[in-house]
Design a protein around this motif. Structure first.
Motif, mmCIF file in Angstrom:
data_model
loop_
_atom_site.group_PDB
_atom_site.id
_atom_site.type_symbol
_atom_site.label_atom_id
_atom_site.label_comp_id
_atom_site.label_asym_id
_atom_site.label_seq_id
_atom_site.Cartn_x
_atom_site.Cartn_y
_atom_site.Cartn_z
ATOM 1 N N ILE A 123 23.383 14.578 -8.380
ATOM 2 C CA ILE A 123 22.161 13.808 -8.636
ATOM 3 C C ILE A 123 22.279 13.170 -10.015
ATOM 4 N N LYS A 124 21.983 11.880 -10.093
ATOM 5 C CA LYS A 124 21.893 11.217 -11.398
ATOM 6 C C LYS A 124 20.552 10.493 -11.458
ATOM 7 N N ALA A 125 19.758 10.827 -12.459
ATOM 8 C CA ALA A 125 18.407 10.269 -12.539
ATOM 9 C C ALA A 125 17.923 10.278 -13.975
ATOM 10 N N GLY A 126 16.815 9.582 -14.205
ATOM 11 C CA GLY A 126 16.160 9.625 -15.498
ATOM 12 C C GLY A 126 15.538 10.987 -15.733
ATOM 13 N N VAL A 127 15.151 11.242 -16.980
ATOM 14 C CA VAL A 127 14.660 12.563 -17.379
ATOM 15 C C VAL A 127 13.274 12.441 -18.001
ATOM 16 N N VAL A 128 12.400 13.375 -17.626
ATOM 17 C CA VAL A 128 11.108 13.495 -18.293
ATOM 18 C C VAL A 128 11.008 14.908 -18.865
ATOM 19 N N GLU A 129 10.756 15.002 -20.162
ATOM 20 C CA GLU A 129 10.704 16.294 -20.847
ATOM 21 C C GLU A 129 9.277 16.812 -20.915
ATOM 22 N N VAL A 130 9.100 18.109 -20.606
ATOM 23 C CA VAL A 130 7.794 18.754 -20.719
ATOM 24 C C VAL A 130 7.985 20.102 -21.397
ATOM 25 N N LYS A 131 6.893 20.618 -21.953
ATOM 26 C CA LYS A 131 6.935 21.932 -22.593
ATOM 27 C C LYS A 131 6.413 23.038 -21.680
ATOM 28 N N GLY A 146 11.194 10.968 -8.533
ATOM 29 C CA GLY A 146 12.557 10.479 -8.615
ATOM 30 C C GLY A 146 13.292 10.867 -9.879
ATOM 31 N N LYS A 147 12.609 11.540 -10.810
ATOM 32 C CA LYS A 147 13.243 11.916 -12.069
ATOM 33 C C LYS A 147 13.584 13.407 -12.097
ATOM 34 N N ILE A 148 14.374 13.759 -13.078
ATOM 35 C CA ILE A 148 14.689 15.161 -13.335
ATOM 36 C C ILE A 148 13.723 15.670 -14.396
ATOM 37 N N VAL A 149 12.976 16.719 -14.076
ATOM 38 C CA VAL A 149 12.045 17.308 -15.036
ATOM 39 C C VAL A 149 12.800 18.306 -15.910
ATOM 40 N N PHE A 150 12.675 18.136 -17.195
ATOM 41 C CA PHE A 150 13.348 18.980 -18.188
ATOM 42 C C PHE A 150 12.300 19.864 -18.865
ATOM 43 N N PHE A 151 12.282 21.150 -18.482
ATOM 44 C CA PHE A 151 11.362 22.122 -19.082
ATOM 45 C C PHE A 151 11.999 22.647 -20.373
ATOM 46 N N ASN A 152 11.354 22.369 -21.492
ATOM 47 C CA ASN A 152 11.968 22.665 -22.783
ATOM 48 C C ASN A 152 11.046 23.470 -23.701
ATOM 49 N N ARG A 153 10.330 24.452 -23.141
ATOM 50 C CA ARG A 153 9.541 25.342 -23.986
ATOM 51 C C ARG A 153 10.418 26.504 -24.431
ATOM 52 N N PRO A 154 10.674 26.641 -25.738
ATOM 53 C CA PRO A 154 11.562 27.716 -26.206
ATOM 54 C C PRO A 154 10.840 29.053 -26.271
ATOM 55 N N MET A 155 11.627 30.118 -26.334
ATOM 56 C CA MET A 155 11.070 31.429 -26.633
ATOM 57 C C MET A 155 10.479 31.399 -28.049
ATOM 58 N N GLU A 156 9.340 32.049 -28.208
ATOM 59 C CA GLU A 156 8.623 32.022 -29.487
ATOM 60 C C GLU A 156 9.310 32.926 -30.508
ATOM 61 N N VAL A 170 8.950 32.272 -19.346
ATOM 62 C CA VAL A 170 9.771 32.445 -18.144
ATOM 63 C C VAL A 170 9.137 31.819 -16.906
ATOM 64 N N ASP A 171 7.843 31.488 -16.968
ATOM 65 C CA ASP A 171 7.207 30.857 -15.805
ATOM 66 C C ASP A 171 7.845 29.522 -15.455
ATOM 67 N N ALA A 185 9.693 15.239 -8.029
ATOM 68 C CA ALA A 185 10.861 15.335 -8.908
ATOM 69 C C ALA A 185 12.137 15.461 -8.087
ATOM 70 N N ALA A 186 13.245 14.957 -8.641
ATOM 71 C CA ALA A 186 14.537 15.039 -7.960
ATOM 72 C C ALA A 186 15.227 16.377 -8.217
ATOM 73 N N ALA A 187 14.962 16.968 -9.388
ATOM 74 C CA ALA A 187 15.561 18.252 -9.771
ATOM 75 C C ALA A 187 14.851 18.733 -11.028
ATOM 76 N N VAL A 188 15.137 19.972 -11.432
ATOM 77 C CA VAL A 188 14.631 20.469 -12.712
ATOM 78 C C VAL A 188 15.776 21.072 -13.516
ATOM 79 N N ILE A 189 15.673 20.881 -14.826
ATOM 80 C CA ILE A 189 16.567 21.506 -15.794
ATOM 81 C C ILE A 189 15.680 22.356 -16.704
ATOM 82 N N VAL A 190 16.041 23.624 -16.904
ATOM 83 C CA VAL A 190 15.201 24.548 -17.673
ATOM 84 C C VAL A 190 15.971 25.068 -18.878
ATOM 85 N N ARG A 191 15.344 25.018 -20.031
ATOM 86 C CA ARG A 191 15.944 25.584 -21.242
ATOM 87 C C ARG A 191 16.196 27.070 -21.028
#
Length: 464
Positions: A123-131, A146-156, A170-171, A185-191
């Motif tokens: 899959i190749k797509a644009g990215v939208v970043e969320v916390k 159609g985009k890849i959702v990028f979950f980028n909330r770090p551990m505190e 972890v949710d 969304a096309a896929a998700v990437i998680v920190r």
């Protein structure tokens, strides 16, 4: 007369405390000078390796631990059948960030456990970043589809208890794909759930809930360094593309087993105490901390009692649970069989927080029991066990929760645990032999104290 009675009571208490001090000392001495836990873990980690539920390695671990428990001369050792999911990772995952056509930077990723594969070509797509998941609703389908959702909330990082930091984010790993799929969304990437910055992606379980198979989207973890790089690149160039290729697959459930060993109680055999950990692990490393350490420590508890000549008054079982990581089938089945047989469980202790230096225990227990635990502090503090926290237990023993059942969890120092958790560096060389042995002795000491004095807290809770 009253003064004499008080003196007699104090003398009796002092004598009992001396006996307890000697027993606990003998447990520690045996663990630290002739322990078996480290050797058992060496075999599990280096001869068998990662023990993903349903894998050949998981079945090898079942056979090995059963044989080792039989060597201890317990009253009974058996396998308890349980059906478990079989998810396979396939060939290594691959991902890159494309800033311009033909200009790419590879980033470390791994599929989350239970994820579907990408299409054959990736899959190749644009990215939208969320916390967090709550931001999806705010963005809406028009910004996500159609985009890849990028979950980028770090551990505190300010959380001293790193398990609280883990619980705070972890949710997005567990439910992120299910929720993002609802917005197209096309896929998700998680920190990765990791406090330090490195290049190791951390896997872990995820769920699609009741989402139809046709609507499920791929889910992968990205290393913390990769997440930082992706986030920075997005700020500079929001129209970048992300490419993901993974080949994982969910197969039919297969039969596996919980491994159980038992020493029958000498005075109250109908009352059952459990000590255990989970035998399965993820597949990236060899599962030494999560949870090979907990399994061998639990086995060692029974060996230490035999070695020191202590015969428990209540029945003591070691249970090596299968499938904690991606289903909790072993813990659920054990509790179901216990209820079916009308067994009376009174205490369960789990080790599933790594093989680091023990600091104390957490308890899912009434206040009367916590007061009893406070009275044990003088016996445990010399061994640097000083944290006795209300609230906790363990995932595998959780299904045993019920009236009159005390649940407890070993609390090792947690600062390094998430450096290794679910990653390829969860390996044998990162387990310190002495720390592992101290944890086993701590568990044996708590079991010993509950076996002798736990019923006093039950009477206190019942108002007697």
């Amino acid at each position: 007369m009253k003064k004499l009675l008080v003196l007699l009571l104090l003398a009796t208490f002092a004598q009992a405390q001396t006996k307890d001090e000697q027993q606990i000392r003998s447990l520690y001495d045996a663990a630290l000078t002739e322990g078996k836990a480290y050797d058992w873990l060496n075999h599990l980690s280096n001869q068998i390796g990662g023990r993903l539920s349903g894998s050949v390695q998981a079945e090898q671990a079942v056979k090995y631990t059963k044989q080792e428990l039989e060597k201890l001369g317990l009253d009974r050792v058996w396998l308890q059948p349980v059906m478990v999911p079989k998810w396979v990772r396939g060939t290594p995952e691959y991902a890159f960030i494309e800033t311009k056509p033909g200009l790419t930077n590879n980033v470390p990723v791994c599929a989350l456990g239970g994820s579907v594969a990408t299409p054959l070509g990736g899959i190749k797509a644009g990215v939208v970043e969320v916390k967090g998941i709550e931001e999806l609703e705010q963005l809406g389908r028009k910004n996500i589809e159609g985009k890849i959702v990028f979950f980028n909330r770090p551990m505190e990082a300010t959380q001293i208890n790193t398990f609280k930091a883990y619980g705070g984010c972890v949710d997005q790993r567990y439910s992120g794909a299910m929720e993002a799929a609802k917005f197209g969304a096309a896929a998700v990437i998680v920190r990765s759930m990791n406090l330090r910055l490195d290049d190791l992606p951390h896997t872990g379980s995820m769920s699609y809930g009741d989402l139809p198979v046709s609507e499920r989207i791929p889910a992968a973890a990205i290393s913390t360094n990769g997440a930082e790089f992706l986030s920075t690149t997005l700020k500079l160039q929001p129209d970048i593309k992300f490419y993901l290729k993974q080949n994982c697959k969910q197969l039919e459930d297969v039969q596996s087993y919980n491994v159980i060993g038992e020493v029958r109680g000498t005075e109250e055999p109908e009352k059952i105490m459990v000590v255990g950990g989970h035998l399965d692990s993820w597949d990236l490393g060899d599962g030494s901390h999560d949870d090979g350490a907990g399994c061998v420590q639990s086995m060692e508890v029974l060996r230490l009692f035999k070695e020191t000549g202590y015969k428990p008054k209540k029945t003591l079982r070691v249970v090596l649970f299968m499938n904690e990581e991606n289903g909790l089938r072993g813990g659920t089945e054990y509790a179901a069989q216990a209820a079916k047989k009308k067994e009376k469980h009174v205490f369960a202790l789990e080790s599933d927080a790594g093989g680091f230096s023990p600091r104390g225990f957490n308890f899912d227990a009434p206040q009367g029991f916590m007061k009893t635990v406070e009275s044990w502090k003088p016996l445990l503090e010399p061994y640097l066990l000083h944290q006795f926290v209300s609230g906790g237990g363990g995932a595998d023993i959780g299904p045993l929760r019920g009236e009159g059942v005390i649940l407890a969890g070993l609390m090792p120092d947690s600062q390094r645990y998430f450096d290794h958790h679910h990653a390829e560096n969860d390996t044998f060389e990162h387990v310190n032999k002495r720390e592992l042995e101290l944890g086993a002795a701590a568990m044996a000491s708590l079991i010993y104290l509950y076996d002798n004095y736990g019923d006093e807290s039950t009477a206190m809770d019942n108002g007697k």
